[in-house]
Design an enzyme around this catalytic site. Structure first.
Site, PDB file in Angstrom:
ATOM      1  N   HIS A  71       0.832  -1.212   0.000  1.00 36.52           N
ATOM      2  CA  HIS A  71       0.000   0.000   0.000  1.00 36.52           C
ATOM      3  C   HIS A  71       0.870   1.267   0.000  1.00 36.52           C
ATOM      4  CE1 HIS A  71      -3.239  -2.849   0.606  1.00 36.52           C
ATOM      5  NE2 HIS A  71      -2.483  -3.390   1.564  1.00 36.52           N
ATOM      6  N   GLU A  92      -2.540   0.066   7.918  1.00 37.44           N
ATOM      7  CA  GLU A  92      -1.627  -0.905   7.318  1.00 37.44           C
ATOM      8  C   GLU A  92      -0.426  -0.257   6.650  1.00 37.44           C
ATOM      9  OE1 GLU A  92      -1.721  -4.831   4.343  1.00 37.44           O
ATOM     10  OE2 GLU A  92      -3.493  -3.546   4.547  1.00 37.44           O
ATOM     11  N   HIS A 113       2.331  -7.188   4.723  1.00 38.13           N
ATOM     12  CA  HIS A 113       0.968  -6.684   4.891  1.00 38.13           C
ATOM     13  C   HIS A 113       0.436  -7.080   6.258  1.00 38.13           C
ATOM     14  CE1 HIS A 113       0.157  -5.788   0.528  1.00 38.13           C
ATOM     15  NE2 HIS A 113       1.190  -6.625   0.407  1.00 38.13           N
ATOM     16  N   GLU A 173       1.020 -11.873   5.650  1.00 36.96           N
ATOM     17  CA  GLU A 173      -0.076 -11.181   6.334  1.00 36.96           C
ATOM     18  C   GLU A 173       0.148 -11.368   7.833  1.00 36.96           C
ATOM     19  OE1 GLU A 173      -2.328  -9.284   5.096  1.00 36.96           O
ATOM     20  OE2 GLU A 173      -2.818  -9.899   3.035  1.00 36.96           O
TER      21      GLU A 173
END
Length: 242
Positions: free
Chosen positions: A10, A24, A77, A142
């Site tokens: 991101h 995040e 992430h 993740e």
């Protein structure tokens, strides 16, 4: 020198997942910067998608890593959607070597983070662009779910540090630990390394080694993965004291 690409997910206009005060894009950038610093100290060459709050398209992230000719792509992430735990992804159709890389990285991360109460959601596959379009082994991590009780864990600096440590351990198991700056003394036993007695030789600068065993003060470094080697004092690696 082994090249590692760190992709902080991101950025910029894309905040990623949010929940319980966590954003995040900010969390992954902080972790990516810490990881970059530690990997460089360990002797790896590191490239990064971003070092600040900048947005990059998914295809551009892959292109940057491909141009860098990275040996491994790591995308960082955290999750949202009501679940709990850590999981990682490789591309849906991938060589056996990538599968093995995933196993090694997953194992090492889990070994570091379960003490914080983070659940293991397992190793998975997905058709993510950064996994599909990269030319090297690629894995997407993740770290947990920001909209569940995982948020308390994610917010802890100790968890972030151990998360990075798990990645580093996995990378070292995959590629070895380059001794890049100076030479370290080679000793027959751990006690020899601590006392500085009975030196058998040196691991020269640039030697590619693997960590076979570790104690609080010493490392058993080997040039053949899985085979016992010789002992060195941790504080002497890359210092050239002896």
């Amino acid at each position: 020198m082994t090249k590692i690409w760190i992709d902080a997910g991101h950025g910029g206009k894309d905040s990623g997942a949010t929940g319980n005060g966590l954003v995040e894009k900010n969390w992954v950038l902080s972790v990516a910067n810490q990881l970059q610093s530690e990997l460089v100290k360990a002797g790896f060459e590191v490239g990064m998608t971003r070092t600040n709050d900048t947005f990059y398209e998914l295809s551009d992230r892959a292109k940057k890593a491909n141009s860098f000719k990275a040996d491994l792509f790591i995308s960082i992430h955290f999750n949202a959607g009501g679940g709990k735990g850590f999981e990682d992804y490789i591309y849906t159709s991938t060589p056996a070597g990538t599968v093995e890389s995933q196993k090694i990285i997953h194992k090492n991360i889990i070994a570091k983070i379960t003490k914080h109460g983070m659940r293991d959601r397992g190793m998975k596959r997905a058709n993510f662009a950064v996994l599909r379009e990269t030319a090297m082994d690629a894995i997407l991590l993740e770290a947990g779910f920001c909209d569940s009780s995982d948020a308390t864990i994610l917010a802890k600096k100790a968890y972030q540090t151990d998360f990075c440590a798990g990645i580093i351990s996995g990378v070292q198991e995959l590629f070895g630990t380059p001794v890049t700056k100076y030479r370290a003394g080679k000793y027959l036993t751990s006690n020899d390394a601590i006392s500085g007695k009975n030196i058998k030789g040196y691991l020269e600068a640039g030697t590619k080694v693997f960590v076979y065993k570790e104690t609080a003060k010493t490392l058993n470094l080997t040039t053949t993965k899985g085979v016992p080697g010789s002992w060195v004092l941790k504080t002497e690696v890359n210092t050239g004291k002896r």
